[in-house]
Design a protein around this motif. Structure first.
Motif, mmCIF file in Angstrom:
data_model
loop_
_atom_site.group_PDB
_atom_site.id
_atom_site.type_symbol
_atom_site.label_atom_id
_atom_site.label_comp_id
_atom_site.label_asym_id
_atom_site.label_seq_id
_atom_site.Cartn_x
_atom_site.Cartn_y
_atom_site.Cartn_z
ATOM 1 N N THR A 25 1.020 -1.184 -0.096
ATOM 2 C CA THR A 25 -0.073 0.136 0.045
ATOM 3 C C THR A 25 0.807 1.341 0.005
ATOM 4 O O THR A 25 1.806 1.507 0.790
ATOM 5 C CB THR A 25 -0.912 0.127 1.265
ATOM 6 N N ASP A 26 0.582 2.034 -0.863
ATOM 7 C CA ASP A 26 1.286 3.437 -0.791
ATOM 8 C C ASP A 26 0.939 4.167 0.236
ATOM 9 O O ASP A 26 -0.038 4.154 0.776
ATOM 10 C CB ASP A 26 0.701 4.228 -2.017
ATOM 11 N N SER A 51 8.798 0.031 6.625
ATOM 12 C CA SER A 51 9.958 0.052 5.516
ATOM 13 C C SER A 51 9.432 0.392 4.174
ATOM 14 O O SER A 51 7.964 0.078 4.073
ATOM 15 C CB SER A 51 10.829 -1.117 5.434
ATOM 16 N N PHE A 52 9.820 0.886 3.212
ATOM 17 C CA PHE A 52 9.534 1.285 2.089
ATOM 18 C C PHE A 52 10.084 0.456 0.830
ATOM 19 O O PHE A 52 11.190 -0.158 0.820
ATOM 20 C CB PHE A 52 9.994 2.499 1.810
ATOM 21 N N GLN A 53 9.150 -0.002 -0.057
ATOM 22 C CA GLN A 53 9.803 -0.629 -1.138
ATOM 23 C C GLN A 53 10.453 0.156 -2.085
ATOM 24 O O GLN A 53 11.262 -0.257 -2.845
ATOM 25 C CB GLN A 53 8.624 -1.121 -1.945
ATOM 26 N N ARG A 54 9.882 1.651 -1.781
ATOM 27 C CA ARG A 54 10.746 2.588 -2.985
ATOM 28 C C ARG A 54 10.554 3.934 -2.390
ATOM 29 O O ARG A 54 9.592 4.073 -1.696
ATOM 30 C CB ARG A 54 10.246 2.506 -4.316
ATOM 31 N N GLY A 80 13.976 0.062 -2.595
ATOM 32 C CA GLY A 80 14.070 -0.740 -1.332
ATOM 33 C C GLY A 80 14.607 -2.267 -1.249
ATOM 34 O O GLY A 80 14.928 -2.695 -2.303
ATOM 35 N N PRO A 81 14.562 -2.936 -0.041
ATOM 36 C CA PRO A 81 13.725 -2.121 1.053
ATOM 37 C C PRO A 81 14.482 -0.947 1.722
ATOM 38 O O PRO A 81 15.713 -1.080 1.656
ATOM 39 C CB PRO A 81 13.424 -3.277 2.158
#
Length: 82
Positions: A25-26, A51-54, A80-81
């Motif tokens: 989810t953004d 954490s963020f994927q991007r 990411g992560p």
């Protein structure tokens, strides 16, 4: 003697929501949807982790040719992560 000057506002704690955004989810879209579903117009995020994927961001570059003295750099993208 130094005078301490301060502007402030007081309020009441209303609704408290603990939430977990599902993987993928953004972040901003998830928070906006959570607020929309719960009729929240103003809020504070007290704590969060994850954490963020991007991640995509910009930063200021000082310049005298701009009205405000800075311009933005090109988008910086980090996969990411993170």
């Amino acid at each position: 003697m130094t005078h301490i000057r301060v502007n402030y506002a007081t309020g009441q704690v209303g609704k408290t929501i603990g939430a977990r955004l599902i993987y993928g989810t953004d972040l901003l879209e998830g928070i906006e949807e959570l607020c929309k579903e719960n009729d929240i117009k103003y809020a504070s995020i007290i704590s969060c982790f994850g954490s963020f994927q991007r991640s995509v961001f910009v930063y200021f570059i000082p310049t005298e040719s701009s009205k405000i003295g800075v311009v933005y750099n090109d988008l910086v993208v980090k996969e990411g992560p993170i």
